[in-house]
Design a protein around this motif. Structure first.
Motif, PDB file in Angstrom:
ATOM      1  N   ALA A 172      47.547  45.795  36.893  1.00  0.00           N
ATOM      2  CA  ALA A 172      47.375  46.802  35.845  1.00  0.00           C
ATOM      3  C   ALA A 172      48.605  47.688  35.722  1.00  0.00           C
ATOM      4  CB  ALA A 172      46.137  47.661  36.139  1.00  0.00           C
ATOM      5  N   VAL A 173      49.201  48.058  36.853  1.00  0.00           N
ATOM      6  CA  VAL A 173      50.415  48.886  36.824  1.00  0.00           C
ATOM      7  C   VAL A 173      51.563  48.129  36.177  1.00  0.00           C
ATOM      8  CG1 VAL A 173      52.187  49.946  38.270  1.00  0.00           C
ATOM      9  CG2 VAL A 173      49.776  50.334  38.779  1.00  0.00           C
ATOM     10  N   VAL A 174      51.753  46.864  36.578  1.00  0.00           N
ATOM     11  CA  VAL A 174      52.845  46.063  35.999  1.00  0.00           C
ATOM     12  C   VAL A 174      52.656  45.905  34.492  1.00  0.00           C
ATOM     13  CG1 VAL A 174      53.930  43.778  35.981  1.00  0.00           C
ATOM     14  CG2 VAL A 174      53.273  44.828  38.152  1.00  0.00           C
ATOM     15  N   TYR A 175      51.428  45.643  34.054  1.00  0.00           N
ATOM     16  CA  TYR A 175      51.169  45.464  32.624  1.00  0.00           C
ATOM     17  C   TYR A 175      51.394  46.772  31.862  1.00  0.00           C
ATOM     18  CZ  TYR A 175      48.805  44.479  28.238  1.00  0.00           C
ATOM     19  OH  TYR A 175      48.527  44.329  26.902  1.00  0.00           O
ATOM     20  N   ARG A 176      50.845  47.865  32.399  1.00  0.00           N
ATOM     21  CA  ARG A 176      50.912  49.137  31.677  1.00  0.00           C
ATOM     22  C   ARG A 176      52.338  49.656  31.564  1.00  0.00           C
ATOM     23  NH1 ARG A 176      46.830  52.684  30.507  1.00  0.00           N
ATOM     24  NH2 ARG A 176      47.427  54.840  30.090  1.00  0.00           N
ATOM     25  N   THR A 177      53.129  49.478  32.610  1.00  0.00           N
ATOM     26  CA  THR A 177      54.498  50.000  32.604  1.00  0.00           C
ATOM     27  C   THR A 177      55.513  49.016  32.038  1.00  0.00           C
ATOM     28  OG1 THR A 177      54.875  49.218  34.881  1.00  0.00           O
ATOM     29  CG2 THR A 177      54.014  51.460  34.599  1.00  0.00           C
ATOM     30  N   GLY A 178      55.131  47.746  31.924  1.00  0.00           N
ATOM     31  CA  GLY A 178      56.108  46.740  31.509  1.00  0.00           C
ATOM     32  C   GLY A 178      56.066  46.340  30.055  1.00  0.00           C
ATOM     33  N   ASP A 185      51.987  37.757  32.329  1.00  0.00           N
ATOM     34  CA  ASP A 185      52.507  36.683  33.178  1.00  0.00           C
ATOM     35  C   ASP A 185      53.346  37.264  34.310  1.00  0.00           C
ATOM     36  OD1 ASP A 185      53.104  33.753  33.603  1.00  0.00           O
ATOM     37  OD2 ASP A 185      55.138  34.505  33.305  1.00  0.00           O
ATOM     38  N   ARG A 186      54.135  38.301  34.004  1.00  0.00           N
ATOM     39  CA  ARG A 186      54.943  38.957  35.041  1.00  0.00           C
ATOM     40  C   ARG A 186      54.040  39.625  36.080  1.00  0.00           C
ATOM     41  NH1 ARG A 186      58.039  43.126  32.246  1.00  0.00           N
ATOM     42  NH2 ARG A 186      58.768  41.295  31.084  1.00  0.00           N
ATOM     43  N   GLY A 187      52.959  40.248  35.612  1.00  0.00           N
ATOM     44  CA  GLY A 187      52.023  40.872  36.544  1.00  0.00           C
ATOM     45  C   GLY A 187      51.347  39.852  37.438  1.00  0.00           C
ATOM     46  N   PHE A 188      50.961  38.709  36.868  1.00  0.00           N
ATOM     47  CA  PHE A 188      50.332  37.648  37.653  1.00  0.00           C
ATOM     48  C   PHE A 188      51.293  37.122  38.710  1.00  0.00           C
ATOM     49  CE2 PHE A 188      49.265  33.022  38.033  1.00  0.00           C
ATOM     50  CZ  PHE A 188      48.054  33.179  38.704  1.00  0.00           C
ATOM     51  N   THR A 189      52.556  36.964  38.348  1.00  0.00           N
ATOM     52  CA  THR A 189      53.566  36.515  39.304  1.00  0.00           C
ATOM     53  C   THR A 189      53.718  37.516  40.442  1.00  0.00           C
ATOM     54  OG1 THR A 189      54.784  35.329  37.578  1.00  0.00           O
ATOM     55  CG2 THR A 189      55.987  35.876  39.585  1.00  0.00           C
TER      56      THR A 189
END
Length: 491
Positions: free
Chosen positions: A403-409, A455-459
């Motif tokens: 969630a952090v990666v998605y929200r900030t990315g 996809d970046r968050g999943f990685t």
């Protein structure tokens, strides 16, 4: 009978995973709300297992398991027709409570029915395997029913099964009680349940908002204090809910950590992989469920071959190797994974499933072997608590990271006003709903960006899980030394 009921509990742990995209579009939960919907089941189950076991000893195990079937069936019906996030969270918590009543009572019933030591260990092994098998086939079952009847059907299918289990169970399950039951530590329950809830709530809120504020810190601190008080109380009273003296045995503690780390990573993989395939790879729910079948098959093979491997090399080195294999498979998936090229995912999926199957089997066996025979019941309760706690915490922790990666990315999207931008940042399903009302060019740009950042968050999740498994493997290699020669698995 008891294995069938545990298979159903395992299925319910993961059956919702493929339903998340369609369910999210209908009731529109926040990222934290979605994580609560998914793992409140396992967290409730984990916190209530020991309590329900104590109550079953006092009130009667047959009565407790039949009551658990009833609660599970009613909660399934409520969940199937839920129209809001809160309603579904409450229904899932009730499902977890019903599952705890079932699981805590069935393991006690096994100990009563199977008086021979070897038969009892084999029965407990089959009982545990049924839960893992259910968790693995849950996504496929969900995909099959969603394709025809919608997301609510993943819960509704429980109802006729529960009716059959109630009818059969009332006839075949023997009643039994502990003639000298332990006290039910109400104070311990009131410390442990809200303590764990506070910690998980703080973790989810930090992930949703991508920040740590005073409320999150205060909630986390409250949870830590409550858990500390719970542990201290359990170590001081004569009849604890959870006997922490078992953890003085090094192999018992290490095996419990292996089970928590492995099963947590495995359930998190099942959850996020199904979302990734549907949201990034645009798979249908059924296709996503079918895509996980090699993982399920490899998990079953790992569970079956684990005793054979351990009889030759010992639990210590087979557990270490299996954890390492699981970690390498996740790292390979992070590097080469592409939902558009399923063939590149196949080998990592097989490696992950096989490694996880070995760890779940031998980890459970090591827990039971490390405890003395007269404490096998307490060891079994801790073993199952480790499985469920690992599942809940794995999804909570890694879900917050995603969630952090998605929200900030999410990058700037031309054509979005601040309110639309905030909606798109909440979740992938929010971005999909928003895109439906945007001009084609803006919608396409938004969905493309959302898929890339998800996809970046999943990685990132895969890499972190891989690192955690490597660390767990190192701990197993160092601490699972036996004072005698390596024991053979007791199956």
């Amino acid at each position: 009978m008891v294995s069938g009921s545990l298979l159903l509990c395992g299925i319910d742990l993961t059956v919702l995973h493929v339903a998340v995209p369609s369910m999210s579009r209908e009731i529109n939960p926040t990222p934290a709300g979605l994580l609560w919907i998914v793992d409140v089941y396992s967290l409730t189950l984990a916190t209530m297992l020991v309590t329900c076991g104590t109550l079953g000893d006092r009130l009667g195990r047959r009565r407790m398991v039949l009551s658990g079937f009833t609660v599970f069936g009613l909660a399934s019906a409520v969940a199937a027709f839920s129209t809001s996030t809160v309603q579904l969270i409450v229904a899932r918590a009730a499902l977890g409570a019903g599952a705890a009543m079932i699981m805590a009572s069935t393991v006690a019933i096994i100990r009563v029915v199977f008086t021979n030591d070897r038969e009892r260990v084999l029965a407990i092994g089959i009982w545990t395997s049924a839960h893992s098998a259910g968790a693995t086939i849950g996504p496929l079952a969900g995909g099959l029913v969603i394709a025809r009847w919608g997301w609510g059907a993943v819960f509704l299918i429980n109802v006729p099964i529960i009716v059959v289990l109630l009818a059969v169970g009332a006839r075949v399950i023997p009643e039994s009680k502990n003639p000298v039951p332990r006290r039910w530590d109400l104070a311990g329950v009131t410390l442990s349940v809200p303590g764990l809830a506070c910690l998980v709530y703080a973790l989810k809120q930090a992930g949703e908002h991508a920040e740590v504020n005073w409320l999150i810190v205060a909630t986390a601190a409250t949870g830590c204090v409550l858990i500390y008080c719970f542990v201290r109380r359990q170590r001081r009273i004569e009849e604890p809910l959870l006997d922490f003296s078992l953890f003085r045995e090094r192999r018992f503690t290490t095996a419990t950590l292996c089970v928590i780390g492995c099963f947590g990573s495995y359930v998190a993989l099942l959850f996020f992989l199904t979302q990734w395939l549907q949201q990034v790879g645009q798979y249908t729910p059924l296709r996503a469920g079918l895509a996980l079948m090699p993982l399920a098959a490899a998990n079953a093979v790992g569970a079956v071959t684990a005793p054979w491997a351990a009889s030759r090399s010992g639990n210590r080195w087979v557990l270490t190797g299996a954890l390492t294999l699981f970690a390498v498979a996740l790292a390979a998936m992070a590097v080469t994974g592409d939902p558009g090229h399923y063939g590149a995912l196949l080998v990592p999926l097989l490696g992950a499933g096989f490694g996880a199957g070995v760890v779940m089997t031998l980890g459970a066996d090591t827990i039971m072997s490390a405890a003395s025979p007269e404490r096998s019941g307490e060891a079994a309760a801790i073993q199952e608590t480790a499985f469920e706690l690992g599942a809940g915490l794995g999804v909570a922790l890694l879900g917050s990271v995603l969630a952090v990666v998605y929200r900030t990315g999410l990058p700037p999207i031309p054509g979005l006003d601040p309110a639309q931008r905030a909606t798109a940042e909440e979740s992938f399903s929010g971005a999909e709903d928003l895109a439906a009302g945007l001009p084609p060019h803006t919608a396409q740009a938004l969905l493309h960006a959302a898929r890339l950042v998800y996809d970046r968050g999943f990685t990132t999740v895969l890499i972190l899980a891989s690192i955690g498994l490597v660390a767990t493997a190192a701990v197993a290699a160092v601490l699972l030394r036996s004072p005698k020669k390596s024991e053979a698995p007791r199956v």
